[in-house]
Design a protein around this motif. Structure first.
Motif, PDB file in Angstrom:
ATOM      1  N   ARG B 297       0.726  -1.293   0.046  1.00 35.39           N
ATOM      2  CA  ARG B 297      -0.270   0.046   0.096  1.00 35.39           C
ATOM      3  C   ARG B 297       0.725   1.042   0.257  1.00 35.39           C
ATOM      4  N   GLY B 298       1.350   1.093  -1.128  1.00 33.71           N
ATOM      5  CA  GLY B 298       3.059   2.567  -1.278  1.00 33.71           C
ATOM      6  C   GLY B 298       3.738   2.500  -0.005  1.00 33.71           C
ATOM      7  N   GLN B 299       4.507   4.087  -0.458  1.00 30.63           N
ATOM      8  CA  GLN B 299       5.472   4.462   0.042  1.00 30.63           C
ATOM      9  C   GLN B 299       5.063   5.456   1.441  1.00 30.63           C
ATOM     10  N   ASN B 300       5.181   4.512   2.839  1.00 28.87           N
ATOM     11  CA  ASN B 300       4.370   5.469   3.971  1.00 28.87           C
ATOM     12  C   ASN B 300       5.193   6.163   4.401  1.00 28.87           C
ATOM     13  N   SER B 301       6.509   6.552   4.306  1.00 29.63           N
ATOM     14  CA  SER B 301       7.517   7.041   4.980  1.00 29.63           C
ATOM     15  C   SER B 301       8.050   8.363   3.942  1.00 29.63           C
ATOM     16  N   LEU B 302       8.677   9.284   3.491  1.00 29.02           N
ATOM     17  CA  LEU B 302       9.451  10.246   2.812  1.00 29.02           C
ATOM     18  C   LEU B 302      10.095  10.127   2.604  1.00 29.02           C
ATOM     19  N   VAL B 303      11.337   9.160   3.433  1.00 29.73           N
ATOM     20  CA  VAL B 303      12.527   8.799   3.136  1.00 29.73           C
ATOM     21  C   VAL B 303      13.325   7.423   4.291  1.00 29.73           C
ATOM     22  N   ILE B 861      10.035  15.611  11.130  1.00 32.35           N
ATOM     23  CA  ILE B 861       9.123  16.564  10.765  1.00 32.35           C
ATOM     24  C   ILE B 861       7.330  16.788  10.366  1.00 32.35           C
ATOM     25  N   PRO B 862       6.620  17.407  10.812  1.00 32.39           N
ATOM     26  CA  PRO B 862       5.217  16.527  10.693  1.00 32.39           C
ATOM     27  C   PRO B 862       5.210  16.778   8.505  1.00 32.39           C
ATOM     28  N   ALA B 863       5.682  16.790   8.630  1.00 29.17           N
ATOM     29  CA  ALA B 863       5.015  16.625   7.247  1.00 29.17           C
ATOM     30  C   ALA B 863       4.124  14.404   7.316  1.00 29.17           C
ATOM     31  N   LEU B 864       3.041  15.230   6.209  1.00 32.04           N
ATOM     32  CA  LEU B 864       2.166  14.019   6.465  1.00 32.04           C
ATOM     33  C   LEU B 864       1.840  13.091   4.838  1.00 32.04           C
ATOM     34  N   ILE B 865       1.945  11.939   4.739  1.00 33.46           N
ATOM     35  CA  ILE B 865       2.129  11.191   3.530  1.00 33.46           C
ATOM     36  C   ILE B 865       0.475  10.746   3.262  1.00 33.46           C
ATOM     37  N   GLN B 866      -0.230  10.841   2.673  1.00 26.62           N
ATOM     38  CA  GLN B 866      -1.819   9.564   2.415  1.00 26.62           C
ATOM     39  C   GLN B 866      -1.076   8.588   1.462  1.00 26.62           C
ATOM     40  N   ASN B 867      -1.664   7.785   1.958  1.00 25.25           N
ATOM     41  CA  ASN B 867      -1.840   6.512   0.823  1.00 25.25           C
ATOM     42  C   ASN B 867      -3.261   5.668   1.195  1.00 25.25           C
ATOM     43  N   SER B 868      -4.226   5.807  -0.341  1.00 23.93           N
ATOM     44  CA  SER B 868      -4.694   5.598  -0.175  1.00 23.93           C
ATOM     45  C   SER B 868      -5.762   4.798  -1.658  1.00 23.93           C
ATOM     46  N   SER B 919       2.016  12.938  -5.413  1.00 21.94           N
ATOM     47  CA  SER B 919       2.776  11.402  -5.029  1.00 21.94           C
ATOM     48  C   SER B 919       4.047  11.740  -4.873  1.00 21.94           C
ATOM     49  N   LEU B 920       5.031  11.479  -3.854  1.00 24.52           N
ATOM     50  CA  LEU B 920       6.008  11.208  -3.786  1.00 24.52           C
ATOM     51  C   LEU B 920       7.044  10.542  -4.656  1.00 24.52           C
ATOM     52  N   SER B 921       6.168   9.930  -5.584  1.00 23.90           N
ATOM     53  CA  SER B 921       7.240   9.556  -6.858  1.00 23.90           C
ATOM     54  C   SER B 921       7.154  10.301  -7.881  1.00 23.90           C
ATOM     55  N   THR B 922       6.489  11.529  -7.984  1.00 24.11           N
ATOM     56  CA  THR B 922       6.511  12.569  -8.564  1.00 24.11           C
ATOM     57  C   THR B 922       7.370  13.104  -9.761  1.00 24.11           C
ATOM     58  N   ILE B 923       7.576  12.895 -10.742  1.00 18.42           N
ATOM     59  CA  ILE B 923       8.383  13.321 -11.975  1.00 18.42           C
ATOM     60  C   ILE B 923       8.444  14.566 -11.895  1.00 18.42           C
ATOM     61  N   ARG B 924       8.870  15.455 -12.030  1.00 12.56           N
ATOM     62  CA  ARG B 924       9.138  17.263 -12.482  1.00 12.56           C
ATOM     63  C   ARG B 924      10.747  17.165 -13.489  1.00 12.56           C
ATOM     64  N   GLY B 925      10.306  18.024 -14.427  1.00 12.20           N
ATOM     65  CA  GLY B 925      11.097  17.836 -15.442  1.00 12.20           C
ATOM     66  C   GLY B 925      10.435  19.078 -16.883  1.00 12.20           C
ATOM     67  N   ALA B 926      11.305  19.411 -17.610  1.00 10.89           N
ATOM     68  CA  ALA B 926      11.715  19.727 -18.855  1.00 10.89           C
ATOM     69  C   ALA B 926      10.471  19.360 -19.558  1.00 10.89           C
ATOM     70  N   HIS B 927       9.547  20.205 -20.151  1.00 13.06           N
ATOM     71  CA  HIS B 927       8.360  19.544 -21.539  1.00 13.06           C
ATOM     72  C   HIS B 927       9.198  19.970 -22.634  1.00 13.06           C
TER      73      HIS B 927
END
Lengths: 468, 1124
Positions: B297-303, B861-868, B919-927
């Motif tokens: 059920r996905g990545q629960n922890s940042l790192v 740190i007070p980061a919050l991750i959601q998996n649904s 998502s934590l696996s978000t891809i950021r990049g140039a178009h």
């Protein structure tokens, strides 16, 4: 309905068991999850309890420095990268790592700058700081060991800050281990950093003695601190202080110039004020492994450009002793050859950190700046004579004399610890000299970029001009 | 007598008044039914004569002296009664009504309340006086009664299994009156019934039985239950116990041995892929031993780690799922999988615990889910010997054609021409120094047409009688790879299990042991990377057989020298688990679970003199590492079961003491002048060593309270107080808990109004919190370690870390709702779940600027991750006939990961990695905009129009989480034939092969071959091409564009796939045929793994997504299984 018969005594037993079990657990759990430090490690509190572990902690600084991969600040990085950025060598093979240095086109996120030239010295500084704090607090160490070790830490810290301010100008000045404050420390003005270097070296000289703690000049003694301080005074333009410090080293009687140029960089050379002993397998000096090609028939990784070869005066023995060449495909590639051994398990060459010749050159410059031209030329001639060159005319004016100092430093300290690069910036001659030699030169190239990732991590850091 | 009995019975009832009046009414009707009794007696006599010397007894009579009954028994069974004449003097006559009752049960009935006991010896029944107080206190019900429609009367029901053993906890419900009860430890319960009532008797793991009460029923109705065939009743292993899908309040996915055994794979994780919703398994490559990433059920922890907890037979698997190798080998950076040291053939089931209710009793260790691996156990019955052998071959599935020499050299010339550079031996050794007519097809050399071989042989002996069962077995598994050379992974595993239940059933014990030895020799180099080599690179050896290090002035870095190296990784895995249970009092059992696991890996890499460049080394070198993981666990528990009201209560309390120690050491030797002495550490004059020691201790107190009301409303509460050595003083302990609630609404009255095809319906909800401590050990403690290098021969120390003693637990909150439905007598079963997990107080190595001397400090740190997400499983029995059966199993997971909150993200070192709301696996990049026809350079959208493409021009391009994934299994059987086809599918976005191409070396640079597809590149202005012009000049615009391309939208593609993962065809030889050969069973089979992959993904395997890694191979095996 049918029901189980319940005996009151059973209930008591059951309740008892469920009530007692947690009690038993709780009392033992707390102790259970309190664990000792890992078996192969010691904690700070015990490190500085006795001479041996305290010494190990301080020697760890050298182990870290010399155990790093080639190209890290102390592992040839201070020689290699500024050598490329100045006019000493170029990358003879296509290389995306070295090309940005050689063409002075560094980007703010250059990885070598980040890891080799920024991260590495701060790691050594932390270790020096944590040792200084531990040593200062310890009451159980032998006095002479404590003094020696504190002196070494101060020297190491000064040495790192000298290069940090040399390469980046203003840099964060961290003198404690408090990461909470260190992580947001902004850049301190270069004058303040340089003053810290000088102060640390003052303290180091007070703590250290002329005798080396072990055989060979492989850990700093008093004169190593004085020699570095002489250099720092030069950067501070404190000419009399520079002259005095250099004179103290020269007059210490412990060092003499090696007449055979091929023997200058040998282990325990009589000219050496401080040498770092290699620690890695199959390693002699890191310079040897970086610059000497694997065979006489391959292109060396780094070659000396023609204008630098031309800077050697005719008859200069240093050109024939300290430069060698390979001819491949009809093209000749010259490479630095101060160190003669590429690698090997038998160690005959150490990494020269400070040597007597530099002290003569420091004093020559300090004297020239104070208009002691004869004193200056005398010191320069000491170096020139060994190189088989004629003495300088005695009637130089100050400006010419300073140019003679620059020329002599360029040749004598060729491919040593980035002297050429730092000198040009220190004397303000960098735009004139490199602007003439290199096509893409802009004046902001004289400083390396503050690594972009570090600015992201510490918003109080600012970037050097030209890299935004 | 009848009267007293009834009144006695009613006095026990809770509904005293009703019972009393009912009994009185009964009395008045006695005479009316007498005639019927006489009739029935006649029938009974007829039956007696027909039964002859059977082991069952039929007898009916009222107030019959015992002697008469004895005679009847003798006549029917041939058993003779032996007793002292005075014995029967003070016995009472009996009233009994039995139809074909087993002898023992009949005798039980007969002597009830008589102060007698009996012993069966041979064909004799010895009757003697029982101890005075032995009379069962509850034997006050009438022994005979005729039931009429009205009013209901108390009767007793005894629930037994097929072997006649009592079943405790079975529930019986009177469908008409809704009265219900639960059986006690003797399988007994009492209930008020009337003739014509229908009783539904159900018990975990057994099929429901509907029993119609007839007027002839006697006081004790014996109900025999048979094991259920419904998938709802398959056993699921849960924390510290078992349950079934039917009654579980928690979400557990189960994969059984039958599905594991069908797959010719070496690693149990490979067999799990696609089979459990919510479980995402991705393999790192196709070499035997390569590691798997496992995520529930996905990545629960940042790192921090998102690995689930692996428990094997109750023992935490010491290395969990982290790579156990330390020396780089051909399996690549993901390393060797620790689970490779568990033989899939030893596994009985793998249960995946997903929601809070299921996992929270494991506390912090189970924050990311739990995977329970249970090994096989012996079953009661005849001792059988089973042998299973298979062998087969594997071939590569996917790769790319690379350019040949002509195409490659033309491309290189083109690059130099674009850059305006004259070729020389530095910038173009392939053109200037190498033979331009030479051609090596590396794909052919390492991939195409090459075969790997798999052989597996298993033998096991299992069975047992009485209270003791055992299983012993061994398995040999060997897998090679397609690379040249004698490279293989070999494994021998031994497994044994011994279980015992004492005669009084109070003591239970189970000892399970596995020992596995694995020898992995797959070489030091990933040859898939060789695809990139220039196709005219000089061969490794000269004509004299000597290694070439330099060719015409060019020094070579020919990786083929790795073939000269010798590399091995030897793993051993010892796992022992002992479970003890003792029933101290009825319902109260004390248990202890003790376990030990040691996984040890010894790696070795030998570099003989010829493998090293003589310019640098004239000697050989070697590296030896040893990595030992040890874990042990003690878990004392107390469990209490009791019927309360119409429900059954289960309380479990226990404690855990666990310790895991990891001890690593590494020895590097060098300057060995004789290759024969490479393995002799003493022969080396240069030795360097390192070590690492990690200790983890964990303790907890836990409790679980379960209550099942008529198997209709089920409540499960768990709580745990956790202590972990990974936290500093004062922060080691935290409390966590969870609750689960299930409602089987098809047991409700209104369910009768529901459409008749709905056979099962359950609503489920669970919520809970647990902590995560998957940070490294000792992070709160400062420490000084020894680096590799002494200085001047003196030992040195360096500070290992910055310590922060203030951080605390990361907390996961998990919410889940589920709806399970069964249709047409459970022929169609749909399981669905919605989960919503939030994980906060993230423990991260907070990145520090290097100026602090360190890279990070561990902080909350007070980061919050959601998996649904949504999970579905659909099991259908499509065709069920006597000859042909077709069943299907489909599962689907739709999952979303989202970073809800990250205060200070913009100024943190994670600002480029994460986006709030994505998502934590978000891809950021140039178009990516394609190739400019005029300049021939890749173009990208320049958002801020500054002429530069950098992070400020980034778009959110999507994420790499699978949008959905799952599997579909179809099983067909016809007579002895079985065909199973399993499809795995996954919808996802992933890095494409161009990412690999542009990420490593810019196309056009030296010694860098390209896929043939890149022939379609820009060559001259006006060209409309897919790929930009080739370049080798780091200063060129194309070179910079190549760097921008990596991570841009152009380097990501749809990596969805449908994989025909497993096809298995087997034939069981008919029993009449094999009986002549005196064997019990014989099955021959063909298994194919990874037969076909349907995907738009180009080049590499869409799961591995790396062109330069060996993809999972296609494996064909054939085998035979014989049972004696």
């Amino acid at each position: 309905m049918y029901k189980i018969k319940i005996f009151p005594s059973r209930i008591r037993t059951i309740i008892g068991i469920f009530a007692i079990l947690p009690e038993l657990f709780f009392s033992s759990c707390r102790k259970w999850v309190t664990i000792p430090p890992p078996r192969d490690q010691v904690v700070t509190a015990t490190v500085f309890m006795d001479d041996k572990t305290a010494t190990a902690a301080v020697l760890g600084i050298y182990s870290q420095m010399l155990g790093a991969s080639p190209g890290n600040l102390i592992m040839g990085g201070a020689t290699l990268f500024p050598g490329l950025s100045a006019d000493e060598i170029y990358s003879a093979k296509t290389s995306t790592v070295y090309e940005p240095f050689a063409s002075n086109s560094l980007l703010k996120d250059n990885n070598s700058v980040l890891s080799a030239l920024w991260r590495a010295p701060y790691a050594y500084i932390y270790q020096a700081n944590v040792c200084l704090e531990g040593l200062a607090a310890s009451t159980t160490l032998s006095a002479h060991v404590k003094r020696q070790l504190m002196g070494e830490c101060l020297f190491a810290r000064a040495y790192c800050y000298f290069y940090l301010t040399g390469l980046y100008n203003d840099v964060p000045l961290e003198t404690t281990t408090q990461y909470q404050t260190n992580q947001i420390a902004p850049r301190s003005p270069s004058a303040k950093v340089l003053q810290q270097v000088i102060t640390d070296l003052d303290s180091a000289q007070a703590l250290l003695v002329p005798a080396y703690p072990v055989t060979g000049p492989i850990r700093p003694n008093k004169w190593a601190a004085a020699a570095l301080q002489a250099r720092a005074y030069l950067y501070q333009k404190s000419w009399p202080a520079a002259e005095a410090a250099a004179t103290a080293v020269i007059n210490s009687g412990m060092y003499t110039l090696v007449s055979d140029l091929n023997a200058v960089f040998l282990a325990n050379s009589s000219e050496a004020i401080l040498q770092f002993k290699p620690v890695q397998f199959n390693q002699n000096s890191v310079d040897g492994s970086l610059f000497i090609p694997s065979s006489a028939t391959v292109i060396p990784a780094f070659a000396v450009p023609d204008y630098t070869l031309a800077a050697f005066e005719t008859g200069d023995l240093r050109k024939s002793s300290w430069i060698k060449s390979n001819t491949v495909g009809g093209k000749t590639y010259s490479y630095p050859y101060k160190y003669k051994v590429r690698n090997g398990f038998t160690v005959t060459e150490y990494n020269m950190v400070e040597r007597l010749a530099e002290q003569y050159l420091i004093r020559a410059e300090a004297r020239a700046q104070q208009n002691d031209i004869s004193g200056a030329t005398a010191d320069l001639d000491t170096i020139r004579v060994r190189a088989g060159l004629p003495v300088l005319p005695i009637s130089l004016d100050k400006a010419t004399c300073l140019l003679a100092v620059e020329q002599e430093r360029r040749i004598e300290l060729f491919m040593e610890w980035g002297h050429r690069w730092l000198d040009l910036r220190r004397t303000g001659r960098i735009d004139a000299v490199l602007g003439a030699e290199k096509s893409n030169w802009t004046s902001t190239d004289s400083l390396y970029p503050i690594p972009f990732k570090e600015i992201q991590k510490n918003v109080f850091l600012t970037q050097n001009p030209g890299y935004n | 007598m009848v009267k007293t009995a009834i009144c006695g019975g009613s006095a026990r009832g809770s509904n005293r008044h009703i019972t009393r009046s009912a009994s009185c009414g009964f009395r008045t009707k006695m005479l009316l039914v007498m005639r019927l009794t006489i009739f029935l007696l006649t029938v009974a006599c007829l039956q007696v004569s027909a039964s002859g010397n059977a082991q069952t007894v039929s007898f009916q009579g009222k107030d019959v002296p015992l002697e008469k009954v004895f005679t009847a028994v003798r006549e029917q069974t041939g058993y003779v009664f032996l007793y002292n004449d005075t014995l029967l003097a003070d016995t009472r006559p009996v009233t009994i009504h039995a139809v074909q009752l087993p002898l023992a049960q009949f005798l039980d009935l007969l002597i009830k309340g008589q102060d007698l006991k009996y012993t069966l010896v041979s064909k004799s029944i010895i009757v003697s006086r029982a101890p005075v107080n032995a009379a069962p206190s509850d034997n006050t019900l009438p022994l005979w009664r005729l039931l009429t429609d009205n009013p209901p009367l108390p009767i007793r029901i005894r629930v037994v299994d097929a072997d006649g053993k009592p079943l405790a906890g079975a529930s019986v419900i009177n469908k008409k009156t809704k009265n219900s009860g639960v059986s006690n430890t003797d399988g007994m319960l009492g209930l008020n019934v009337s003739a014509g009532d229908i009783l539904t008797i159900s018990f975990v793991g057994f099929g429901d039985v509907d029993y119609r009460v007839t007027p002839t029923d006697v006081a004790i109705i014996v109900i025999k239950l048979s094991p259920s065939t419904s998938p709802l009743d398959e056993l699921q292993v849960i924390a510290y116990g078992t349950s079934t899908k039917r009654l579980n309040t928690a979400d557990v996915g189960t994969v059984k041995a039958v599905d594991i055994e069908r797959q010719p794979v070496g690693n149990p994780m490979a067999a799990l892929e696609g089979r459990v919703p919510g479980l995402l398994i991705t393999q790192s490559g196709g070499l035997p031993g390569a590691n798997f990433t496992v995520q529930i059920r996905g990545q629960n922890s940042l790192v921090q780690g998102s690995d689930p907890l692996f428990i094997v037979d109750g023992v935490p698997f010491a290395p969990n799922n982290t790579s156990i190798s330390s020396i780089y080998s051909s399996v690549g950076p993901a390393g060797l999988s620790p689970l490779n040291s568990i033989s899939p053939s030893d596994i009985e089931s793998i249960d995946v615990l997903k929601d809070a209710d299921a996992t929270s009793i494991y506390g912090s260790r189970g924050a990311n889910g739990v995977i329970l691996i249970t090994t096989k156990k012996g079953k009661p019955g005849k001792v059988t010997l089973s042998a299973n052998v298979y062998t087969g071959a594997s071939v590569i599935t996917r790769s790319m054609n690379m350019m040949n020499t002509q195409q490659y050299l033309a491309m290189r010339r083109e690059a130099l021409q674009h850059d305006g550079v004259t070729p020389d031996i530095d910038n173009a050794p392939e053109l200037e120094a190498f033979d331009t007519t030479l051609y090596t097809d590396y794909k052919k050399m390492f991939f195409s047409g090459r075969k790997a071989h798999t052989t597996d042989a298993q033998i096991s002996l299992a069975g047992g009688g009485g209270g003791t069962q055992f299983l012993i077995g061994a398995d040999y598994h060997q897998e090679s790879t397609i690379y040249p050379g004698d490279l293989k992974d070999r494994r021998v595993s031994f497994h044994s299990n011994l279980s015992h239940v004492s005669i009084d059933k109070r003591l239970t014990a189970n000892l399970s042991t596995i020992y596995v030895v694995d020898d992995n020799r797959l070489g030091a180099y990933n040859f898939a990377g060789m695809l990139r080599s220039a196709p005219n690179a000089p061969p490794l050896y000269d004509s004299a057989g000597k290694v070439i290090w330099e060719k015409n002035g060019v020094s070579l870095n020919n990786p083929l020298v790795f073939q000269l190296n010798r590399q091995s990784a030897s793993t051993s895995n010892l796992l022992g688990s002992l479970q003890l249970g003792y029933q101290l009092l009825p319902g109260l059992t004390l248990k202890a679970s003790l376990g030990y696991n040691m996984v040890r890996i010894d790696e070795m890499n030998l570099q003989p003199i010829p493998s090293r460049n003589p310019a640098d080394y004239a000697t050989g070198a070697a590296e030896f590492t040893s990595n030992v993981f040890k874990s042990w666990i003690i878990e004392p528990q107390a469990e209490y079961n009791r019927n309360i009201g119409k429900g059954r209560l289960n309380i479990l309390a226990g404690g855990t003491w666990q310790e895991t120690v990891n001890n690593w050491s590494d020895i590097n030797t060098d300057s060995i002048t004789n290759d024969a002495l490479l393995q002799s550490i003493g022969a080396a004059t240069s030795i360097r060593a390192g070590s690492d020691y990690q200790q983890y201790r964990y303790s907890a107190v836990f409790g679980r309270l379960g209550y099942s009301w008529e198997e209709k409303y089920i409540l499960n509460l768990t709580a745990r107080r956790d202590g972990s050595s990974r936290f500093g003083p004062g922060r080691q302990f935290a409390n966590f808990g969870a609750g689960g609630l299930a409602w089987i609404f098809t047991k409700e009255a209104f369910a009768r109004q529901l459409p008749g095809f709905l056979s099962f319906g359950k609503l489920r909800v669970s919520y809970g919190a647990s902590g995560n401590d998957q940070i490294g050990n000792y992070q709160y403690m400062d420490g000084w370690g020894s680096p590799f290098y002494p200085y001047n021969g003196t030992a040195t120390l360096f500070p290992s870390r910055l310590a922060n003693s203030d951080y605390g637990w990361e907390v996961n909150h998990k919410l889940e709702g589920g709806l399970d439905l069964g249709f047409i007598k459970d022929r169609i079963l749909l399981t669905s779940a919605y989960f919503y997990n939030r994980s906060g107080n993230q423990l991260i190595p907070y990145t520090l600027p290097y100026q602090t001397g360190f890279t990070f400090i561990t902080e909350n740190i007070p980061a919050l991750i959601q998996n649904s997400g949504l999970e579905f499983t659909l099991l259908t029995k499509n065709i069920q006939s006597s000859g042909f059966n077709w069943t299907s199993s489909f599962n689907l997971t739709i999952h979303r990961n989202k970073l809800l909150k990250f205060p200070g993200l913009a100024t943190s070192s994670y600002s480029n990695a994460y986006v709030v709301g994505k998502s934590l696996s978000t891809i950021r990049g140039a178009h990516y905009l394609g190739v400019n026809d005029t300049t021939g350079v890749f173009q990208f959208t320049d958002v801020n129009k500054d002429g530069l493409i950098n992070t400020s021009d980034n778009f959110i391009l999507g994420n790499q989480d699978p949008k959905f994934y799952g599997g579909l299994q179809n099983s067909f059987s016809y007579k002895g034939w079985n065909l199973d086809v399993f499809l795995e599918f996954r919808r996802q976005l992933g890095q494409n092969y161009l990412y690999n191409i542009y990420n490593v070396n810019v196309p056009g640079t030296s010694n860098n071959n390209l896929p043939l597809s890149m022939e379609n590149r820009w060559r001259k202005p006006g060209d409309h091409a897919t790929f930009q012009k080739v370049t080798q000049d780091p200063g060129s615009a194309a070179y910079a564009a190549a760097a921008n391309f990596v991570g841009s939208s152009g380097s990501y593609s749809d990596a969805s796939f449908i994989r025909l993962k497993n096809v298995s065809l087997s034939y069981s030889v008919p029993s009449d045929f094999i009986k002549r050969a005196h064997i019990q069973g014989c099955r021959v089979y063909l298994h194919i793994q990874n037969l076909l992959t349907i995907s738009h993904y180009e080049g590499a395997d869409p799961e591995v997504k790396d062109l330069f890694t060996l993809p999972p191979l296609r494996t064909f095996t054939a085998g035979i299984q014989i049972t004696l």
